[in-house]
Each structure stands twice: as C-alpha cells, then as structure tokens.
Write a protein that holds these residues in place. Structure first.
Motif, PDB file in Angstrom:
ATOM      1  N   LEU B  19       0.830  -1.205   0.000  1.00 20.60           N
ATOM      2  CA  LEU B  19       0.000   0.000   0.000  1.00 20.60           C
ATOM      3  C   LEU B  19       0.866   1.256   0.000  1.00 20.60           C
ATOM      4  N   PHE B  20       1.918   1.266   0.813  1.00 21.94           N
ATOM      5  CA  PHE B  20       2.799   2.430   0.834  1.00 21.94           C
ATOM      6  C   PHE B  20       3.431   2.635  -0.540  1.00 21.94           C
ATOM      7  N   ARG B  21       3.823   1.547  -1.174  1.00 15.01           N
ATOM      8  CA  ARG B  21       4.477   1.678  -2.469  1.00 15.01           C
ATOM      9  C   ARG B  21       3.512   2.171  -3.529  1.00 15.01           C
ATOM     10  N   GLN B  22       2.278   1.721  -3.447  1.00 13.21           N
ATOM     11  CA  GLN B  22       1.325   2.105  -4.490  1.00 13.21           C
ATOM     12  C   GLN B  22       0.658   3.446  -4.233  1.00 13.21           C
ATOM     13  N   HIS B  23       0.501   3.799  -2.966  1.00 13.78           N
ATOM     14  CA  HIS B  23      -0.264   5.001  -2.661  1.00 13.78           C
ATOM     15  C   HIS B  23       0.533   6.081  -1.939  1.00 13.78           C
ATOM     16  N   GLY B  24       1.764   5.763  -1.557  1.00 12.85           N
ATOM     17  CA  GLY B  24       2.546   6.746  -0.809  1.00 12.85           C
ATOM     18  C   GLY B  24       2.184   6.728   0.664  1.00 12.85           C
ATOM     19  N   TYR B  25       2.919   7.485   1.437  1.00 12.68           N
ATOM     20  CA  TYR B  25       2.726   7.456   2.885  1.00 12.68           C
ATOM     21  C   TYR B  25       1.348   7.990   3.270  1.00 12.68           C
ATOM     22  N   GLU B  26       1.001   9.164   2.786  1.00 10.61           N
ATOM     23  CA  GLU B  26      -0.293   9.710   3.190  1.00 10.61           C
ATOM     24  C   GLU B  26      -1.447   9.101   2.383  1.00 10.61           C
ATOM     25  N   GLY B  27      -1.136   8.601   1.205  1.00 14.09           N
ATOM     26  CA  GLY B  27      -2.181   7.977   0.398  1.00 14.09           C
ATOM     27  C   GLY B  27      -2.625   6.625   0.948  1.00 14.09           C
ATOM     28  N   ALA B  28      -1.757   5.979   1.689  1.00  7.02           N
ATOM     29  CA  ALA B  28      -2.117   4.698   2.299  1.00  7.02           C
ATOM     30  C   ALA B  28      -2.966   4.974   3.531  1.00  7.02           C
ATOM     31  N   SER B  29      -4.241   5.129   3.341  1.00  7.09           N
ATOM     32  CA  SER B  29      -5.133   5.505   4.444  1.00  7.09           C
ATOM     33  C   SER B  29      -5.455   4.297   5.313  1.00  7.09           C
ATOM     34  N   LEU B  30      -5.900   4.577   6.507  1.00  8.91           N
ATOM     35  CA  LEU B  30      -6.280   3.487   7.405  1.00  8.91           C
ATOM     36  C   LEU B  30      -7.411   2.663   6.806  1.00  8.91           C
ATOM     37  N   ALA B  31      -8.267   3.289   6.038  1.00  7.38           N
ATOM     38  CA  ALA B  31      -9.347   2.549   5.394  1.00  7.38           C
ATOM     39  C   ALA B  31      -8.758   1.523   4.426  1.00  7.38           C
ATOM     40  N   LEU B  32      -7.772   1.935   3.636  1.00  5.81           N
ATOM     41  CA  LEU B  32      -7.125   1.007   2.705  1.00  5.81           C
ATOM     42  C   LEU B  32      -6.404  -0.103   3.459  1.00  5.81           C
ATOM     43  N   ILE B  33      -5.707   0.293   4.520  1.00  5.94           N
ATOM     44  CA  ILE B  33      -4.958  -0.685   5.290  1.00  5.94           C
ATOM     45  C   ILE B  33      -5.906  -1.699   5.923  1.00  5.94           C
ATOM     46  N   ALA B  34      -7.015  -1.212   6.440  1.00  2.00           N
ATOM     47  CA  ALA B  34      -7.993  -2.108   7.042  1.00  2.00           C
ATOM     48  C   ALA B  34      -8.542  -3.075   5.999  1.00  2.00           C
ATOM     49  N   ALA B  35      -8.861  -2.551   4.828  1.00  2.00           N
ATOM     50  CA  ALA B  35      -9.406  -3.401   3.771  1.00  2.00           C
ATOM     51  C   ALA B  35      -8.386  -4.446   3.324  1.00  2.00           C
ATOM     52  N   ALA B  36      -7.131  -4.019   3.203  1.00  2.00           N
ATOM     53  CA  ALA B  36      -6.110  -4.931   2.670  1.00  2.00           C
ATOM     54  C   ALA B  36      -5.718  -6.009   3.677  1.00  2.00           C
ATOM     55  N   THR B  37      -5.868  -5.716   4.952  1.00  2.00           N
ATOM     56  CA  THR B  37      -5.431  -6.678   5.961  1.00  2.00           C
ATOM     57  C   THR B  37      -6.600  -7.423   6.614  1.00  2.00           C
ATOM     58  N   GLY B  38      -7.789  -6.907   6.429  1.00  2.00           N
ATOM     59  CA  GLY B  38      -8.935  -7.511   7.073  1.00  2.00           C
ATOM     60  C   GLY B  38      -9.047  -7.163   8.549  1.00  2.00           C
ATOM     61  N   LEU B  39      -8.198  -6.236   8.988  1.00  2.00           N
ATOM     62  CA  LEU B  39      -8.232  -5.823  10.390  1.00  2.00           C
ATOM     63  C   LEU B  39      -9.131  -4.605  10.577  1.00  2.00           C
ATOM     64  N   GLY B  40      -9.669  -4.488  11.784  1.00  2.00           N
ATOM     65  CA  GLY B  40     -10.411  -3.289  12.125  1.00  2.00           C
ATOM     66  C   GLY B  40      -9.446  -2.190  12.525  1.00  2.00           C
ATOM     67  N   ARG B  41      -9.931  -0.958  12.522  1.00  2.00           N
ATOM     68  CA  ARG B  41      -9.070   0.168  12.895  1.00  2.00           C
ATOM     69  C   ARG B  41      -8.359  -0.061  14.228  1.00  2.00           C
ATOM     70  N   SER B  42      -9.088  -0.572  15.190  1.00  2.00           N
ATOM     71  CA  SER B  42      -8.477  -0.733  16.517  1.00  2.00           C
ATOM     72  C   SER B  42      -7.405  -1.811  16.517  1.00  2.00           C
ATOM     73  N   SER B  43      -7.654  -2.876  15.761  1.00  2.00           N
ATOM     74  CA  SER B  43      -6.651  -3.943  15.708  1.00  2.00           C
ATOM     75  C   SER B  43      -5.366  -3.423  15.090  1.00  2.00           C
TER      76      SER B  43
END
Lengths: 189, 189
Positions: B19-43
């Motif tokens: 995600l960082f490579r494709q979207h950059g540091y600020e472009g890799a949003s928590l929403a994207l990270i959550a979707a890509a990992t299957g984790l919730g924000r808190s996890s």
DNA sequence: GTCTATAACGGGATAGAC
DNA sequence: GTCTATCCCGTTATAGAC
C-alpha cells in the motif's frame, strides 16, 4: 499593520507549485496553501473551485510555458547541438535549484493520485524526450539510438533527484547533469 | 460466510508495504490498510501502536532482510562480478515486478515526510551503492570511478521507475536494467 | 494477556449559504 | 470573498470479548 498587496493569480499558482513540489499532492495542505498565498481557506476555493486537482492543472498550464521557453525551445532552436544541450541543462539546473527541489512530474508520478494526472505526465515526459530525440537525430544519430539516449537523459535526471534526496546531498544531481552532457552526443560505438 | 484465517504479522506488513508503495505514505489511508489486511481500525493500532510511522519502520525492517539476501548478498558473495551483477538485477526486476511497482525508497524520498525517514533512506541508499562499489573495486576499477558507476546504477533504476510510470510503459525500466549491466563493468576509458 | 469494537477529538478537504 | 456545515482521516481512550 499594513495589508500586503493582493497577489496576482500567476504568483499564487507559482507558490502553490512550490508547495506541491516540496510537500507532495496530499502533503500540500490547505493550511500551507493559505499561509503561502495569504488567502483564506474558503477564498482558495473561489480561485480554484475544483480544489487541489484544479490547482495541479493550473500549475501544469503555467509551468508548461516556462518549460517550453527554457528547456524545449533551446533544443529546437538552430545552433550547435552541444550548445543547445548545455542551455537545456542550465535551465534544468535552475528548475531544480541544483538538486534541492523536487520535480513536480516525479512527485506526481510516484504519488497515489498519478492516474488522475496520467495524461499530463505522459505528455510532459514524451514532449521532453521527443524534443531531445529530434536534436540527436539532427546531430546524425540514428532514430532508435537517439530515442534511447534521450530517454536515458530524463531517467538520469529524475533518478538523480531521488538519490540526492535519499542520500541528503546534491552531489548526485550535479554529477548527473555532467554525465548527461557527455552521453547524449557521445560518439556512436 | 467463512471467516478468512487470521494473517501472520509478516503477511500484514507485506500488504501494508504494498500500500505504501502504491499510494505513498499519506495515500495509504487506514481505510485502505484495514481493507487490505482484514483488520479493524483498533486492531491495526494494537499491532502498530505508533501508527503509520511504526508501520513504515516495520516495513523497513522486514524488507531489509529480503534486500540483504537477494540484492546485497550476491554482490558480496564470491564468483564472477558479471554473474553477481546479473543476480542482483534479477532480484531488482522481481522487487519492482518488471517496472510496474514503485520503490518504497523513492516514494518516501519524494514524499513530504521524507525527513522523518531520512536516516533509513540514507542507510539503504548508501548500503546498496557501497556494496556495488566494493564489487567494482574488486573487479579492478579504481575507487572513485567505482563509486560513481555504482551511484549511476541506482540513479538509473530509480529514474527508470519514475519515467516508466510517467510514460505508462514498463519499457524504460527493462532497458535501464540492460544499460546498468553494460555500464557497471564497461572497460575503463 | 491478546485481540476487537465504539466513540470521540482534532485537523484536512470541500460544498453551500451568505 | 467569507462563514459555516459536512465528511474523511489519523489518532487516542475506554471498554468489552476470547
């Protein structure tokens, strides 16, 4: 407290361009833009109803003129190929302030919003490389090799800006400019 | 609806790295990270209490191993210099998926948060260039020229990734790998 | 002790009313 | 041009579930 004179739109765009280059697309926050231009958050949307996307468009349009005049025009003008290349390199050196400033094209190409500006990026990269290619062909280099060397020159400049930033020294950029000058018109082996 | 098996932390970091490579540091949003990992924000904050900064640190640590093994180790191993360079280039080709994937170093170097990761970036760029330099010196090239050629190789690879992205074709990257192979061990002129 | 859910705060981007 | 409202994002705090 004297009110500073209102800025011309070209000056506003100029400052916004700097912010995009230094902070990237998402890093150039409205707070930074407001501070740099003296405009209120909302006034910014009066000048650029399309938001940051429209600002990027405006920056592309405005810088296109500078690039055409200082980088592309020498390549197309009459004169010694070596001289014209040196003129281009002086403009490139100024554009990136000796390696201290990022290239807007590079920043946007690696950014997460690159798809939105893909056609602008392609146009600018192709335009630069094609102008260089024509110059090299004019200097007697065959089309294929000319196109490769032209692309290599742009590759070298873009890569040098990254490595300079990563190594925290402008030296790679300075050296890249010299290497580009040597390689573009090197005897065909 | 079957629950997907929980991911290993290395796999989580792997996906975040993408995600960082494709979207950059600020472009890799928590929403994207959550979707890509299957984790919730808190996890996500359970695994990375330091937030995105700590995620970048984790990605650096994890990729350092892969880079050391696949890129740096061949350069330091015994054997023909040309062979070892080819091994490195195969690893580079894989790392960037033939020019389709960005380099994390480049993305962070051009991002607005590059100061935060400056030491990591410098370490990685210097490490790569130094390993190459030593190989070239071992092949009989004098120190100064070796250091220049090593830096040029990295410059070319980084620049090619940008130009490839800007021109929307992987060709510049593929060609850059060939040029690097030719130039590193070219006869000294 | 390890993981997850919920809510909330501060800041950023943007749209619309004035 | 400005003021205000809205929504998204990163982050933190609290509390609950395995």
């Amino acid at each position: 407290m004297p009110t500073p004179p209102p800025l011309q739109k070209t000056e506003i765009i100029q400052r916004i361009a700097m912010l995009f280059r230094q902070h990237g697309y998402e890093g150039a926050s409205l707070a930074l833009i407001a501070a740099a231009t003296g405009l209120g958050r909302s006034s910014i949307y009066h000048y650029f109803p399309g938001g940051k996307d429209e600002m990027v468009e405006a920056v592309f349009e405005q810088t296109a003129g500078w690039v055409a005049e200082n980088i592309l025009a020498p390549l197309r003008a009459p004169g010694e190929p070596a001289t014209r290349i040196e003129q281009m390199l002086r403009a490139v050196d100024a554009l990136y302030d000796g390696g201290k400033l990022n290239c807007l094209l590079g920043v946007l190409a690696l950014g997460n919003s690159h798809e939105r500006f893909q056609q602008h990026l392609k146009q600018r990269f192709d335009g630069w490389i094609n102008a260089l290619t024509r110059l090299l062909m004019e200097a007697g280099i065959d089309k294929k090799l000319a196109a490769e060397r032209a692309e290599d020159a742009v590759v070298r400049i873009q890569g040098a800006l990254i490595v300079a930033r990563g190594r925290a020294t402008a030296a790679p950029f300075k050296r890249a400019l010299h290497r580009v000058k040597e390689e573009l018109l090197a005897p065909v082996g």
